[in-house]
Design a protein around this motif. Structure first.
Motif, PDB file in Angstrom:
ATOM      1  N   THR B  15      73.665 -14.476  77.577  1.00 57.61           N
ATOM      2  CA  THR B  15      72.689 -14.657  78.651  1.00 57.61           C
ATOM      3  C   THR B  15      73.113 -13.895  79.905  1.00 57.61           C
ATOM      4  N   GLY B  16      72.145 -13.249  80.525  1.00 59.88           N
ATOM      5  CA  GLY B  16      72.391 -12.522  81.769  1.00 59.88           C
ATOM      6  C   GLY B  16      72.712 -11.052  81.590  1.00 59.88           C
ATOM      7  N   LYS B  17      72.964 -10.627  80.347  1.00 60.62           N
ATOM      8  CA  LYS B  17      73.302  -9.227  80.112  1.00 60.62           C
ATOM      9  C   LYS B  17      72.047  -8.347  80.182  1.00 60.62           C
ATOM     10  N   LYS B  18      72.264  -7.101  80.573  1.00 61.55           N
ATOM     11  CA  LYS B  18      71.194  -6.105  80.551  1.00 61.55           C
ATOM     12  C   LYS B  18      71.222  -5.382  79.212  1.00 61.55           C
ATOM     13  N   LYS B  57      51.210  -2.762  80.695  1.00 65.43           N
ATOM     14  CA  LYS B  57      51.606  -3.997  80.043  1.00 65.43           C
ATOM     15  C   LYS B  57      50.556  -4.405  79.026  1.00 65.43           C
ATOM     16  N   GLY B  58      51.018  -5.087  78.002  1.00 64.21           N
ATOM     17  CA  GLY B  58      50.120  -5.569  76.974  1.00 64.21           C
ATOM     18  C   GLY B  58      49.568  -6.935  77.307  1.00 64.21           C
ATOM     19  N   ASP B  59      49.054  -7.585  76.272  1.00 63.96           N
ATOM     20  CA  ASP B  59      48.379  -8.868  76.482  1.00 63.96           C
ATOM     21  C   ASP B  59      49.363 -10.016  76.664  1.00 63.96           C
ATOM     22  N   LEU B  60      50.565  -9.889  76.109  1.00 70.07           N
ATOM     23  CA  LEU B  60      51.558 -10.944  76.249  1.00 70.07           C
ATOM     24  C   LEU B  60      52.480 -10.591  77.402  1.00 70.07           C
ATOM     25  N   SER B  61      52.562 -11.505  78.358  1.00 70.07           N
ATOM     26  CA  SER B  61      53.419 -11.268  79.507  1.00 70.07           C
ATOM     27  C   SER B  61      54.877 -11.154  79.066  1.00 70.07           C
ATOM     28  N   SER B  62      55.561 -10.164  79.566  1.00 67.25           N
ATOM     29  CA  SER B  62      56.950  -9.953  79.190  1.00 67.25           C
ATOM     30  C   SER B  62      57.752  -9.561  80.416  1.00 67.25           C
ATOM     31  N   GLU B  63      59.007 -10.020  80.461  1.00 67.10           N
ATOM     32  CA  GLU B  63      59.882  -9.656  81.571  1.00 67.10           C
ATOM     33  C   GLU B  63      60.563  -8.314  81.335  1.00 67.10           C
ATOM     34  N   SER B  64      60.283  -7.703  80.211  1.00 60.25           N
ATOM     35  CA  SER B  64      60.877  -6.411  79.911  1.00 60.25           C
ATOM     36  C   SER B  64      60.136  -5.289  80.626  1.00 60.25           C
ATOM     37  N   ILE B  69      59.568   9.003  79.483  1.00 55.59           N
ATOM     38  CA  ILE B  69      59.903  10.273  80.132  1.00 55.59           C
ATOM     39  C   ILE B  69      59.723  11.428  79.164  1.00 55.59           C
ATOM     40  N   ARG B  70      59.918  11.143  77.876  1.00 60.27           N
ATOM     41  CA  ARG B  70      59.725  12.155  76.833  1.00 60.27           C
ATOM     42  C   ARG B  70      58.752  11.617  75.805  1.00 60.27           C
ATOM     43  N   THR B  71      57.994  12.476  75.195  1.00 59.12           N
ATOM     44  CA  THR B  71      56.986  12.061  74.213  1.00 59.12           C
ATOM     45  C   THR B  71      57.590  11.230  73.103  1.00 59.12           C
ATOM     46  N   GLU B  72      58.777  11.620  72.640  1.00 56.74           N
ATOM     47  CA  GLU B  72      59.329  11.000  71.442  1.00 56.74           C
ATOM     48  C   GLU B  72      60.120   9.719  71.711  1.00 56.74           C
ATOM     49  N   HIS B  73      60.312   9.359  72.982  1.00 58.26           N
ATOM     50  CA  HIS B  73      61.247   8.297  73.308  1.00 58.26           C
ATOM     51  C   HIS B  73      60.567   7.219  74.160  1.00 58.26           C
ATOM     52  N   PHE B  74      60.736   5.941  73.778  1.00 55.60           N
ATOM     53  CA  PHE B  74      60.035   4.844  74.467  1.00 55.60           C
ATOM     54  C   PHE B  74      60.953   3.620  74.510  1.00 55.60           C
ATOM     55  N   PRO B  75      61.978   3.634  75.345  1.00 59.38           N
ATOM     56  CA  PRO B  75      62.933   2.530  75.388  1.00 59.38           C
ATOM     57  C   PRO B  75      62.396   1.309  76.140  1.00 59.38           C
ATOM     58  N   LEU B  76      62.859   0.153  75.730  1.00 53.81           N
ATOM     59  CA  LEU B  76      62.500  -1.124  76.352  1.00 53.81           C
ATOM     60  C   LEU B  76      63.759  -1.742  76.943  1.00 53.81           C
ATOM     61  N   THR B  77      63.676  -2.221  78.189  1.00 55.47           N
ATOM     62  CA  THR B  77      64.841  -2.757  78.881  1.00 55.47           C
ATOM     63  C   THR B  77      64.591  -4.186  79.355  1.00 55.47           C
ATOM     64  N   LEU B  78      65.599  -5.016  79.135  1.00 56.37           N
ATOM     65  CA  LEU B  78      65.628  -6.366  79.706  1.00 56.37           C
ATOM     66  C   LEU B  78      66.763  -6.385  80.715  1.00 56.37           C
ATOM     67  N   GLU B  79      66.452  -6.618  81.984  1.00 57.07           N
ATOM     68  CA  GLU B  79      67.481  -6.581  83.031  1.00 57.07           C
ATOM     69  C   GLU B  79      68.462  -7.740  82.910  1.00 57.07           C
ATOM     70  N   SER B  80      67.945  -8.909  82.508  1.00 60.34           N
ATOM     71  CA  SER B  80      68.800 -10.093  82.408  1.00 60.34           C
ATOM     72  C   SER B  80      68.305 -10.935  81.230  1.00 60.34           C
ATOM     73  N   ALA B  81      68.985 -10.798  80.108  1.00 66.91           N
ATOM     74  CA  ALA B  81      68.525 -11.459  78.883  1.00 66.91           C
ATOM     75  C   ALA B  81      68.676 -12.973  78.985  1.00 66.91           C
ATOM     76  N   ARG B  82      67.694 -13.676  78.399  1.00 66.48           N
ATOM     77  CA  ARG B  82      67.713 -15.138  78.339  1.00 66.48           C
ATOM     78  C   ARG B  82      67.434 -15.578  76.906  1.00 66.48           C
ATOM     79  N   PRO B  83      67.830 -16.808  76.542  1.00 64.09           N
ATOM     80  CA  PRO B  83      67.549 -17.288  75.174  1.00 64.09           C
ATOM     81  C   PRO B  83      66.079 -17.206  74.790  1.00 64.09           C
TER      82      PRO B  83
END
Lengths: 113, 114
Positions: B15-18, B57-64, B69-83
């Protein structure tokens, strides 16, 4: 936005019987309706799709029907086999919403030998 | 071979990790998606991209958050992970085509936050 409802959530049939899964959608501008199969632990894969200018499409044992007036579409699997057991998802996409794919809740199909 | 790749496949984190979930596709698709899926259950759209520098954003609210930046790459980030973020995350891509086209999915990242 689009909302897709799928029924039933679980379906159990005997091998050789037919299975029918139904979906309804809310956005009358939706014009693309794919069906995906997801086996346990695997990624979803397209099995059949239909566009709004067509009422029915068949591919061997699988068929999809679309009723635009009623805003519902159905997946029909005939002569079911144990390897058809999986979770099936319907989806809808609207050009007006940029082609986002919105999925139904999924149906877990179990085919008993 | 043209495909869509996700890494890592499995991640257990405190918990709390990025964290950043990676997604890359070699199919030249403009549209990319992130879906969240609990085991055997509904695919919830959480992020969508029409192309480079275009995300929503999509239909489901997400904290991510996501970037494109590039066509082929689409990373998802969570700043502070929770259970509550424990779930499977599926990335997908599709051709632009009018009215929707087949979406191809990656193998998914199964995230567990302890």
């Amino acid at each position: 936005g689009e909302n897709v409802e799928q029924h039933p959530s679980t379906l159990s049939v005997q091998e050789g019987d037919s299975a029918v899964i139904k979906c309804t959608y809310s956005d009358s501008a939706s014009n693309y309706f794919p069906w995906y199969k997801q086996e346990l632990g695997k990624r979803p894969q397209l099995i059949i799709d239909i566009r709004s200018n067509v009422g029915e499409k068949k591919d061997q044992r699988i068929a999809v029907t679309l009723n635009k007036t009623a805003k519902h579409f159905s997946l029909h699997i005939t002569e079911t086999q144990p390897e058809d057991s999986a979770v099936y998802f319907c989806a809808a996409s609207s050009y007006n919403q940029g082609g986002k794919l919105i999925f139904g809740q999924g149906t877990e199909l179990s085919v008993k030998p | 071979e043209a495909d869509i790749y996700q890494t890592p496949r499995y991640l257990v984190i405190g918990t709390g990790k990025k964290i950043t979930l990676e997604c890359s596709q070699t199919m030249g698709h403009d549209k990319m998606y992130w879906y969240q899926q609990d085991p055997g259950m509904e695919l919830h759209l959480i992020h969508y991209s029409y192309g480079v520098n275009s995300t929503e954003k999509g239909d489901l609210s997400s904290e991510s958050t996501v970037s494109r930046i590039r066509t082929e790459h689409f990373p998802l980030t969570l700043e502070s992970a929770r259970p509550s973020h424990t779930s499977q995350y599926l990335c997908a891509s599709s051709d632009p085509g009018k009215g929707g086209t087949e979406a191809f999915f990656g193998q998914g990242t199964r995230l567990t936050v302890v």
